[in-house]
Design a protein around this motif. Structure first.
Motif, PDB file in Angstrom:
ATOM      1  N   SER A 218     -40.589  -4.799 -59.085  1.00 37.88           N
ATOM      2  CA  SER A 218     -39.721  -3.853 -59.792  1.00 37.88           C
ATOM      3  C   SER A 218     -40.035  -2.415 -59.422  1.00 37.88           C
ATOM      4  O   SER A 218     -39.236  -1.525 -59.665  1.00 37.88           O
ATOM      5  CB  SER A 218     -39.812  -4.066 -61.301  1.00 37.88           C
ATOM      6  OG  SER A 218     -40.924  -3.403 -61.841  1.00 37.88           O
ATOM      7  N   GLY A 219     -41.221  -2.160 -58.831  1.00 34.88           N
ATOM      8  CA  GLY A 219     -41.495  -0.818 -58.334  1.00 34.88           C
ATOM      9  C   GLY A 219     -40.645  -0.523 -57.108  1.00 34.88           C
ATOM     10  O   GLY A 219     -39.984   0.499 -57.017  1.00 34.88           O
ATOM     11  N   GLY A 220     -40.616  -1.462 -56.191  1.00 36.61           N
ATOM     12  CA  GLY A 220     -39.929  -1.240 -54.929  1.00 36.61           C
ATOM     13  C   GLY A 220     -38.419  -1.361 -55.012  1.00 36.61           C
ATOM     14  O   GLY A 220     -37.695  -0.765 -54.215  1.00 36.61           O
ATOM     15  N   TYR A 221     -37.933  -2.149 -55.959  1.00 36.31           N
ATOM     16  CA  TYR A 221     -36.495  -2.423 -55.992  1.00 36.31           C
ATOM     17  C   TYR A 221     -35.839  -2.116 -57.339  1.00 36.31           C
ATOM     18  O   TYR A 221     -34.626  -2.256 -57.474  1.00 36.31           O
ATOM     19  CB  TYR A 221     -36.234  -3.890 -55.617  1.00 36.31           C
ATOM     20  CG  TYR A 221     -36.464  -4.174 -54.145  1.00 36.31           C
ATOM     21  CD1 TYR A 221     -35.417  -4.058 -53.232  1.00 36.31           C
ATOM     22  CD2 TYR A 221     -37.724  -4.522 -53.665  1.00 36.31           C
ATOM     23  CE1 TYR A 221     -35.617  -4.312 -51.891  1.00 36.31           C
ATOM     24  CE2 TYR A 221     -37.946  -4.765 -52.317  1.00 36.31           C
ATOM     25  CZ  TYR A 221     -36.890  -4.660 -51.436  1.00 36.31           C
ATOM     26  OH  TYR A 221     -37.083  -4.899 -50.094  1.00 36.31           O
ATOM     27  N   GLY A 222     -36.652  -1.752 -58.335  1.00 38.23           N
ATOM     28  CA  GLY A 222     -36.090  -1.529 -59.667  1.00 38.23           C
ATOM     29  C   GLY A 222     -35.136  -0.350 -59.671  1.00 38.23           C
ATOM     30  O   GLY A 222     -35.544   0.769 -59.427  1.00 38.23           O
ATOM     31  N   GLY A 223     -33.891  -0.617 -59.983  1.00 34.58           N
ATOM     32  CA  GLY A 223     -32.825   0.372 -59.869  1.00 34.58           C
ATOM     33  C   GLY A 223     -31.700  -0.265 -59.084  1.00 34.58           C
ATOM     34  O   GLY A 223     -30.795  -0.862 -59.671  1.00 34.58           O
ATOM     35  N   ALA A 225     -31.534  -3.003 -57.242  1.00 29.50           N
ATOM     36  CA  ALA A 225     -31.391  -4.459 -57.116  1.00 29.50           C
ATOM     37  C   ALA A 225     -30.853  -5.085 -58.396  1.00 29.50           C
ATOM     38  O   ALA A 225     -31.310  -4.780 -59.496  1.00 29.50           O
ATOM     39  CB  ALA A 225     -32.741  -5.085 -56.769  1.00 29.50           C
TER      40      ALA A 225
END
Lengths: 459, 459
Positions: A218-223, A225
Motif C-alpha cells: 500500500s506504500g507503493g501503490y496506495g492511491g 491501484a
C-alpha cells in the motif's frame, strides 16, 4: 375400547420393545460423510429392510453411486402416502465432548425428563422410527396398514444428498403419491405440536472481485491501484436500504402477504422476539422495518452475507493492497420468488458497480425456491386435529426460516406436497455431542403417527 | 589527479577486496525474526565492529533486549553526520525457489549486467557496505575520514525494530548530528539517482464488529439478527465519496499542495502511469479524481482496506450469520496530517454507524506522521550535485509512498532530518528468493558516497 385406542394401547405396551429396536439402529455408526463408514451405512439400510419386511412391507435396498436408499411398499387400501426419513447421521467429533460413546445408546434421567442419548437419536433415526413403530402397532391390531404406504429412507441427507435427484427422477412413478409425510422437524414447544407448512428457499452466490495481478504494497501503490475490498464493500453496502429492504430490482416480485388466518394463528403462538433474540445476545430486530420478527423469519426474504475474505486478516498488520476479495451472499426466499431471477439481478448489480480495473467471478452455490404447502388439502386439517388429540396444546401451522431441500425436490420432481410433522426439540443437540431425543417425543411421536394415519385413512 | 579522483580510483582498484568483505557479511545468516538465528545476528554485529575498528572507528556492539546495535564514531573534523543501515535480513523461505543457497553469495552474469546474489545483497548489507567501503577508500588516501561520522547499524529492522525507540531515547546526545544519511532506498532508474525527501506516514487500525454471542444459522435467524459483515461493509463503504476522496471530517487538515518547483522536477521524471499500473495488471488510476498518479502516491493521503474477514469464506458454502467481522484499515498520511486525529475520526465514524445490537472493538496498529525533509539545508543540493557527477543522469528529489520508520523516529526523537540515498532497483527481489544487488549499484554506490562525503566536507 375403539380400534384407535387399541392401537394406542399397543404402542404403550410395546414401548420397551420399540426402544430396543431403535437402540439397534442407533448402534450402527452410519456416518454418511466419511467413506470409512460406508459399510455401516449399508448395514443400516439392510437393518431397515429387515424391519420393514417383518412388518409386511415389500422392502428393498436400492443401491446408488453413493449410499443406498431403502424403498418399501405396504398396505392394500386407503390413501397413497409417501413417508420420508434418513438413516444417516452426522460425524461425532469432537468425541471427548460426549458423556458416553455416541453409538452406545442409553436412556438417561434428566431434570426435564427421560431422554434417549446417542448420535442420531433425534436426527433422524428416532424420528423415522416413530413412523415405523406406528405402522407396527397398527398392523399388530389390524393385520394390515391404514393406507397404501411407500417408505423412502435416504442415507445421504447429512452429506448433501448427491444421489437423491437422479433417484427421484428415475423412480417418479413409483414414488409419486398424494402426499409426502416427512419426520425431520420439531415441535413448537413441549406442549404444542406443529406442522411446518412454509419453508424459505435459498439462492447462494459467491462473488470474487479481482484487481491487480498480485498483492501490492500500500506504500507503493496506495492511491492509484484499485482495492478489491473497497469495491466489494461498496457493492455489499448497496444491497440494503436504510429500512433494511433489499434494493435489487425485482427482488420482491412474488412475495405475498401472509394470509390473515395464518397470521392470526401465528399470533396465538406467543412468540417472544425479545427472548428469541436475547438467547443469542441480541435485542433489536435488525430486519425490514415494521415487520414482526416471526414474519421476518418465516415469511420475508433476506439477503445475507455469510462470509467475506480479502487481504491479510491474521494477527498483526500487513499494509497489503489485496489482489482479490470475496464474499458469500445468500438470499432466503419466500412464496414465489424466483431464485434464478434474483441471482441474475445480483450479478447485474455487481457488474454495474464494478470499476474499470476490476474483474468479477461468480460461483453458484445452490438455489431452490421457497416451499409453501397447499394447506387447503384436507389432510393438513386432519393431521392438525389428530396431533391436537395427542398433545396438551392445539397443533399449529408454522413456518421455517431455513430450507428442507427434500420438500422442494418432492414438489419440483414429483409434483407432491409434503407434510412436515416432527417431535424434535431445540435442545436436542442435533449435529453436536450428546445428541438426545426425549423419550416423550419417541413415545408420543409413535402415538401421533397412529392418530394421523387413522385420520388420513378415514377417506 | 585531484584528491577526489585518487579516492575514486582507490575504490575502483579495491573493488574485488570490497566485494570479498561484503561476501563475508552476506555469509552470516542474520535473520532477525527467527530466534534460532540470534547468535548469527550477534556474529554479524561483531563482524561489523571488527571492520569498523580496523577503519579507525571506535566501534562497539551495544546489546539490547533484542539483537545488538553497532555504534561507531570516527573522524576528527568536518560536519557531524550519522549514517544508518541495518545488518539483519528477511527469512529465506521458500528455500526451494532459490537458485543457490541464500547465504552463499555469488557473482552472476545476467543479460542486464553482473549481480551479487544472496539474501541481504540489496537489503541492506550491500547498501550499508557502500558507505563503509567509501570510508575505507577515503581513509586509505587521506589517513582520516572526511567528516565526524557516527555509524548506527541496527539488527531488528526486518522484525519491527522493538529496541530502536528506547535506544534512540537513551542515547540522544550521542546520536544527534546535523543530518542522518540512510542507505536503504533505490534509484529512480538505472541512469538516475534519487534522494527521497518525502515519505508518507501511516495510521493502522483494526475494527472488529460483534453481533450475536455466537455464529447463527441464517435459516433460523436471517432477518431479525444483526449481521456484522453487513454493518462492516456499510461502514467501509462510507469512507470514500464517488470522487475517491476520504469522507472523514478533518481528514485533509494539514495536507499541502506540492511546491511548484518540486512538482516541476517530478514532471521531468517521465513517470508513465500506464506502464506503472500495467506492470501489475491495472490500467485506470483509482485514487482521487483529477490527481496525477505520481502525486497520488507521493503527496496524497489514502484510506485503504488491507484485510477483511468474517463468517465462512472457505470452500463450499455455509449459511452462517457470523458473530463477528473484522477489517484492517490503514491511512497513508502526507505533510502535516495528524495520525491521532485521523484515528479518532475513524473511530467516531464507526461508532456513529454502529447499530444498537452491535459492539465494536478497536486495535491500534501503529501510527506515524509523514516525514518531509527540509531540503533547503544546502546538504541536499550538494548531495544532488555529487550524485549527478557519478551517474549518467541528474539526481532527483523524489517522494516515497511508503513509510521508512527510522526517518520519522530520527525526526521525532532526535530532531534530525534524514537524507535517503540508495542504489537499489525495483528488480532486486528484496524479501524474496534470489535477492540480488547490481554490481554497478555496489561499485558506483561506493563512489557516490565518496563524492557526497567530499561535497559535504567542503563546509
Amino acid at each position: 375400547m375403539g380400534d384407535l385406542d387399541t392401537v394406542l394401547s399397543t404402542v404403550d405396551q410395546g414401548l420397551d420393545a420399540s426402544l430396543e429396536r431403535l437402540f439397534g439402529l442407533l448402534r450402527i455408526p452410519s456416518i454418511s460423510t466419511d467413506p470409512a463408514y460406508a459399510g455401516d451405512c449399508r448395514s443400516a439400510a439392510d437393518w431397515l429392510v429387515g424391519e420393514l419386511d417383518a412388518l409386511g412391507f415389500q422392502a428393498e435396498r436400492r443401491d446408488t453411486p453413493g449410499h443406498p436408499m431403502v424403498v418399501a411398499h405396504g398396505g392394500e387400501a386407503g390413501p397413497e402416502l409417501l413417508f420420508y426419513g434418513h438413516y444417516d447421521v452426522q460425524p461425532v467429533d469432537p468425541l471427548d465432548l460426549w458423556d458416553q460413546p455416541p453409538f452406545e445408546p442409553v436412556l438417561e434421567d434428566r431434570p426435564e425428563g427421560r431422554v434417549i442419548r446417542a448420535r442420531g437419536a433425534s436426527d433422524d433415526k428416532g424420528q423415522l422410527m416413530t413412523f415405523v413403530e406406528a405402522c407396527r402397532a397398527w398392523r399388530e391390531v389390524h393385520g394390515t396398514l391404514p393406507a397404501r404406504i411407500t417408505i423412502l429412507f435416504e442415507g445421504e441427507e447429512e452429506s448433501g444428498s448427491p444421489s437423491l435427484v437422479p433417484f427421484l427422477e428415475a423412480n417418479k412413478t413409483e414414488l409419486t403419491k398424494s402426499l409426502a409425510l416427512v419426520c425431520d422437524t420439531g415441535m413448537w414447544n413441549r406442549e404444542t405440536p406443529s406442522i411446518c407448512t412454509m419453508l424459505r428457499g435459498l439462492m447462494g452466490e459467491e462473488i470474487v472481485i479481482r484487481g491487480a495481478s498480485r498483492d501490492l504494497h500500500s506504500g507503493g501503490y496506495g492511491g492509484p491501484a484499485a482495492n478489491p475490498i473497497r469495491v466489494l464493500a461498496k457493492i455489499l453496502a448497496s444491497l440494503h436500504d436504510d429500512q433494511g429492504r433489499v434494493t435489487l430490482p425485482g427482488f420482491y416480485d412474488g412475495v405475498r402477504d401472509v394470509p390473515e388466518a395464518l397470521a392470526a394463528q401465528w399470533e396465538t403462538l406467543g412468540f417472544d422476539p425479545a427472548a428469541f433474540l436475547g438467547g443469542v445476545g441480541l435485542s433489536h430486530p435488525a430486519g425490514e422495518a415494521g415487520i414482526p420478527a416471526l414474519h421476518q423469519i418465516w415469511a420475508r426474504p433476506t439477503c445475507e452475507f455469510n462470509g467475506i475474505a480479502g487481504g491479510y486478516a491474521g494477527d498483526g498488520f500487513k499494509t497489503v493492497l489485496p489482489a482479490e476479495a470475496r464474499a458469500k451472499v445468500s438470499c432466503r426466499l419466500v412464496w414465489d420468488q424466483d431464485p434464478h431471477a434474483i441471482r441474475a439481478a445480483l450479478r447485474e448489480r455487481v457488474r454495474e458497480m464494478l470499476p474499470p480495473d476490476c474483474e468479477v467471478e461468480f460461483h453458484e452455490h445452490g438455489s431452490g425456491p421457497a416451499t409453501v404447502m397447499t394447506t387447503d388439502d384436507p389432510a393438513f386439517e386432519k393431521a392438525r386435529a389428530a396431533l391436537g388429540d395427542e398433545w396438551p396444546g392445539e397443533a399449529v401451522f408454522t413456518g421455517g426460516g431455513g430450507s428442507i431441500p427434500i420438500c422442494g425436490l418432492f414438489k419440483e420432481i414429483l409434483g407432491m406436497d409434503s407434510m412436515l410433522v416432527g417431535f424434535a426439540h431445540e435442545d436436542d443437540r442435533i449435529h453436536s455431542p450428546n445428541e438426545k431425543y426425549d423419550l416423550t417425543s419417541f413415545h408420543k411421536g409413535i402415538r401421533s403417527w397412529v392418530r394421523i394415519l387413522d385420520a388420513l385413512s378415514r377417506g
